[in-house]
Design a protein around this motif. Structure first.
Motif, short mmCIF file in Angstrom:
data_model
loop_
_atom_site.label_atom_id
_atom_site.label_comp_id
_atom_site.label_asym_id
_atom_site.label_seq_id
_atom_site.Cartn_x
_atom_site.Cartn_y
_atom_site.Cartn_z
N SER A 13 0.83 -1.21 0.00
CA SER A 13 0.00 0.00 0.00
C SER A 13 0.86 1.25 0.00
N LEU A 14 1.94 1.23 0.78
CA LEU A 14 2.82 2.40 0.86
C LEU A 14 3.55 2.66 -0.46
N THR A 15 3.84 1.63 -1.21
CA THR A 15 4.51 1.82 -2.49
C THR A 15 3.51 2.13 -3.60
N GLY A 23 -9.22 0.08 6.33
CA GLY A 23 -9.18 0.70 7.65
C GLY A 23 -8.14 1.79 7.79
N LEU A 24 -7.25 1.96 6.80
CA LEU A 24 -6.25 3.02 6.87
C LEU A 24 -6.81 4.30 6.28
N ASP A 25 -6.46 5.42 6.88
CA ASP A 25 -6.86 6.73 6.37
C ASP A 25 -6.10 6.98 5.06
N PRO A 26 -6.81 7.15 3.94
CA PRO A 26 -6.13 7.34 2.65
C PRO A 26 -5.22 8.57 2.62
N GLU A 27 -5.62 9.64 3.31
CA GLU A 27 -4.77 10.84 3.34
C GLU A 27 -3.49 10.59 4.12
N ALA A 28 -3.60 9.90 5.24
CA ALA A 28 -2.41 9.57 6.03
C ALA A 28 -1.49 8.65 5.24
#
Length: 157
Positions: A13-15, A23-28
């Motif tokens: 996801s980070l790459t 469940g992760l904030d897309p902006e963060a």
């Protein structure tokens, strides 16, 4: 879901290679992704000063393109990252960029060796002798001899 699977999904996801982990904030996630790219770009800029200078204002864009398609590996992943970018830039149609990439690769090869296979030891400290030709600012023969001091000579040719 096992911890290793969660870590792989988060890394992907980070790459930007997969959809964000649920469940992760897309902006963060986007802020973290940009921050990691900046960190990678700064490390590569330190290892590739000639290439960074030759690319000028195009450096961030070219690095972003590289970062989107390449994932570095090994314990010295920052060296692997810079090495791959420089090898890619060797094929540039602009002779200044190709020459800068060549000379930065000589500098990397002076200190490190790189195994094309992925793994923790992909990049290692060079232990043996090394001879190469740098092209700028004038032609220099670079010679490194093994030993405790790792003596290096730059000879005009």
């Amino acid at each position: 879901m096992q911890l290793d699977e969660v870590q792989r999904n988060l890394a992907a996801s980070l790459t930007g290679r997969t959809a964000p982990v649920e469940g992760l904030d897309p902006e963060a996630l986007d802020r973290a992704r940009r921050g990691l790219e900046v960190k990678r770009r700064q490390a590569a800029a330190h290892l590739l000063p000639r290439l960074r200078g030759a690319l000028g204002t195009a450096w961030p864009t070219r690095f972003r393109e590289h970062a989107e398609r390449y994932t570095p590996s090994g314990m010295l992943h920052h060296v692997d990252d810079a090495w791959e970018l420089a090898e890619t830039m060797l094929r540039s149609l602009d002779p200044r960029i190709a020459c800068a990439a060549h000379d930065d690769l000589v500098s990397l090869r002076l200190r490190f060796t790189r195994d094309r296979r992925a793994g923790a030891d992909r990049i290692r400290e060079r232990r043996g002798p090394f001879v190469a030709l740098m092209k700028t600012p004038s032609r220099l023969l670079v010679v490194r001899m093994p030993g405790p001091e790792g003596r290096v000579w730059y000879l005009k040719v």
